[in-house]
Design a protein around this motif. Sequence first.
Motif: not given
Lengths: 226, 226
Positions: A9-12, A48, A81-83, A86, A88-92, B9, B51
């Motif tokens: 899962n992406p980070s939120l 987060f 939600d741009d890929l 961030d 650092r990785g996938r963050v929504i 997450n 992802m």
Amino acid sequence: MNLFQQYQNPSLAVDIVVFGYQQRTLSVLLLNRNEAPFKDTWTLPGAFLQMDERFKDTCSRVLKTKLGMDDVYLEQLYSFDDLDRDPRGRVIAVAHYALINPKNVSIAAGSMANDVKWFDVNQLPELGFDHVAIFIQALQRLRSKIVYFPIGFELLDEIFTLPELHDLYECILDTTIDRRNFRRKIMDAQYIIATGKKREGVQNRQPDLYKFNKKLQKDNFLLNIQ
Amino acid sequence: MNLFQQYQNPSLAVDIVVFGYQQRTLSVLLLNRNEAPFKDTWTLPGAFLQMDERFKDTCSRVLKTKLGMDDVYLEQLYSFDDLDRDPRGRVIAVAHYALINPKNVSIAAGSMANDVKWFDVNQLPELGFDHVAIFIQALQRLRSKIVYFPIGFELLDEIFTLPELHDLYECILDTTIDRRNFRRKIMDAQYIIATGKKREGVQNRQPDLYKFNKKLQKDNFLLNIQ
DNA sequence: TCAAAAGTGTTTGTACTACACCCATGC
DNA sequence: GCATGGGTGTAGTACAAACACTTTTGA
């Protein structure tokens, strides 16, 4: 393993556009980051999401920690939600906006920030991440909402004058509004209640003091500014 | 381990309120689940975010798989974050709504569903999860949006008559709208363009056929229905 | 008594509402 | 020719916009 957890899962996170009104100016609260990414760059406050938190809980935690503020007007805005938003990785990011009265808070740079400051919405510095897009959307939402929902009070003192409310609307909508028509609309809508008192210690004629009409029918309300 | 990944997450899903208009009725597409949770219960279509997907990608995947439909009008609505909204665990749903023309799609129950059906928005069955709340918000959004943004065409054929457009607005807004005033407003706004043709094979007088004015200034547009 | 800002009321124009008649088509 | 639905025009009204004068206060 639960089928359910095999997905990654992406980070939120939540990001918050905190609006304040002071010295006849609409401002936004920004943090100057002291960590990568975007070290030494201004960004919106955010955090987060923890597993047992709802968005509003996370927002409250941020606002409490960074502003010493409880009980703030808060509204969910949009999820970004741009890929690659961030590095650092996938963050929504679930963006929110808050309306506060700067008088009631004492802002302090926490351990995460070099500095925390109010910026005039018309003179923002460069922002990190995709926070410009979030800010633009927040301002749009505030502008469209304030004409059909009484949220202006969140930015003012408990007791205020009609010229103050008028100036607030002009600031937010970035237009001029006829004083007399504005007054009539506000009064017709039973937007505010006279307190019978006047503001003292001013240069000229003492303006009447009002308070918000909390019994106002909030639905089915339209201001219709020019 | 990256500091970044030490957080657990929530799962992220999209749920979609798919609106369609047919037989003078506004409908929503629902799936009857054939798996727990909410087995044999009607729910909105949805899917977990992968992802490398953006929300719209996930939505497109659902709409393509379950409806054989590309190129659908889609808008993000709101994110739902109740801690217990999904009995399988913490799942956050980013709700969307879609507008489609049922004529252009062939719905088919996939492996996940017993059945897929259109339901009149005024006669919905019981829904699983928090999907009633999502539906209500989608309908509200559609109702408020259709008066200030030309999205009605997404639900109609390429070529349509003014009475059809009129009926669509009455269905969505759930009111009666004066025929003649509606026509004038639509024409004044340059909402539609006459094709010069008439619908044939009807019982009575043949109504004029129109198409959407794609050059319409979409901002600064207001219909102001009664 | 003067300057600056606050309070109040009237006129004008526009745009929405309400409403009635004629027209085309199939049966 | 008649029933049914589609197209068009107009009068009235309500509300928003534009606008000017009086009042209060401090200096």
